[in-house]
Design an enzyme around this catalytic site. Structure first.
Site, short mmCIF file in Angstrom:
data_model
loop_
_atom_site.label_atom_id
_atom_site.label_comp_id
_atom_site.label_asym_id
_atom_site.label_seq_id
_atom_site.Cartn_x
_atom_site.Cartn_y
_atom_site.Cartn_z
N GLU A 170 -16.33 34.49 -13.28
CA GLU A 170 -16.77 33.11 -13.06
C GLU A 170 -16.75 32.76 -11.58
O GLU A 170 -15.74 32.92 -10.89
CB GLU A 170 -15.89 32.13 -13.83
CG GLU A 170 -16.32 30.68 -13.66
CD GLU A 170 -15.67 29.72 -14.63
OE1 GLU A 170 -15.92 28.50 -14.51
OE2 GLU A 170 -14.91 30.17 -15.51
N ASP A 189 -12.14 26.70 -24.17
CA ASP A 189 -11.29 25.55 -23.91
C ASP A 189 -11.99 24.53 -23.03
O ASP A 189 -11.48 23.44 -22.79
CB ASP A 189 -9.95 25.98 -23.29
CG ASP A 189 -10.11 26.67 -21.96
OD1 ASP A 189 -11.25 26.92 -21.52
OD2 ASP A 189 -9.07 27.00 -21.33
N SER A 190 -13.21 24.86 -22.59
CA SER A 190 -14.06 23.87 -21.91
C SER A 190 -14.38 22.70 -22.82
O SER A 190 -14.87 21.66 -22.37
CB SER A 190 -15.35 24.53 -21.40
OG SER A 190 -15.96 25.27 -22.43
#
Length: 316
Positions: free
Chosen positions: A210, A71-72
């Site tokens: 992350e 979705d980046s």
């Protein structure tokens, strides 16, 4: 009676029908089984994002194990400030384009914000669409509060492979207060480990870590039986994921340049296997808290990461 125009399966040699899995070759599709074999052999797992046909072809040709349709895309393709605006329908367009270009890599599609939080039924419906309409092999979802754990569980029970994601979860930036590293305090580090363990418990095949400190990522990797995929999380994960556009230096604004610097730093060290971690008695790390959780391997791995960082002139 009209003659049959094509042979029945009864005319096919039995070994062809019931021969079982065939040996993997460089030209065959990467599967969950081949990813597990790499993990067991302590071979680094590679993952790169792709959002369209040309990038998918390049990622696939390079022999990358996993291709993430992230979705980046909201930020690096559509120019939004964060990942929240992109819709499931838009994600499916990207998924289908990537599928046409990637014939070997294992394909993972992100569930975008708003597509799985409302209910278990919504979560399964969205995941099914990603596989049926997007032609992905698996889905990824962010975070591990009870509702996300529940979503991961029902999606796995529906027969869909799920990748988890803890640490900095961009879909939760309003709650996190922006793009901030996670796991820097004792409590938040323990929370990262706990969330990763919960995702493993409900059946996730892998977890993305992350923007967490390297010792925390090392602890998570040692605690889990499934692969960890790092992004801005140091060299001690089972593999690394890089954003295609950042990897090629295509975006030079302040936000993406910072991200690219993190990725480049990790890229230089990503092939260091987890097996090089060794026990340490460093008393200043978070290891005693992992020991209290009954995670002796995690404690040793975190301590080793701290010691290694100091040997290289770094800091925890």
């Amino acid at each position: 009676m009209q003659p049959l125009t094509r042979p029945l399966f009864g005319n096919v040699p039995e070994s062809t029908v019931y021969g079982g899995p065939k040996p993997q070759s460089p030209n065959q599709r990467v599967t969950l089984n081949s990813l597990r074999q790499k993990h067991l052999a302590c071979e680094p797992i590679t993952m790169v994002t792709a959002y369209d046909y040309p990038s998918a072809v390049q990622v696939n040709t390079a022999g990358i194990d996993m291709c993430l349709v992230g979705d980046s895309a909201a930020m690096v393709v559509h120019g939004y400030e964060n990942t929240l605006p992109i819709t499931l329908d838009e994600m499916l367009i990207h998924c289908r384009a990537v599928t046409r270009g990637a014939t070997r890599s294992f394909l993972v599609g992100d569930l975008p914000f708003g597509s799985y939080e409302s209910s278990s039924a919504q979560a399964v419906d969205s995941a099914v669409r990603v596989l049926k309409e997007g032609n992905m092999d698996a889905i990824k979802l962010e975070g591990a509060p009870p509702s996300r754990i529940g979503a991961a569980r029902v999606i796995v029970e529906a027969g869909i492979a799920v990748m988890g994601h803890v640490g900095l979860t961009p879909q939760a930036i309003s709650a996190l207060g922006g793009f901030r590293p996670q796991g820097k305090t004792i409590n938040s580090a323990v929370k990262v480990v706990e969330m990763a363990l919960e995702l493993q418990e409900v059946g996730c095949f892998s977890v993305v870590l992350e923007c967490v400190p390297a010792p925390v990522a090392a602890a998570v990797t040692a605690a889990l039986k499934i692969p960890t995929i790092g992004i801005g999380a140091g060299p001690y994960c089972s593999g690394q994921v890089l954003v295609y556009h950042d990897l090629l230096g295509m975006l030079q604004d302040s936000h993406h340049a910072k991200g690219a610097k993190i990725f480049a730093s990790n890229m230089a060290m990503w092939v260091k296997p987890l097996t090089k971690l060794c026990p340490s008695t460093n008393k200043k790390s978070k290891t005693k808290y992992f020991l209290k959780m009954g995670l002796s391997k995690a404690a040793s791995a975190a301590a080793a990461a701290v010691a290694s960082s100091k040997d290289m002139g770094g800091r925890e």
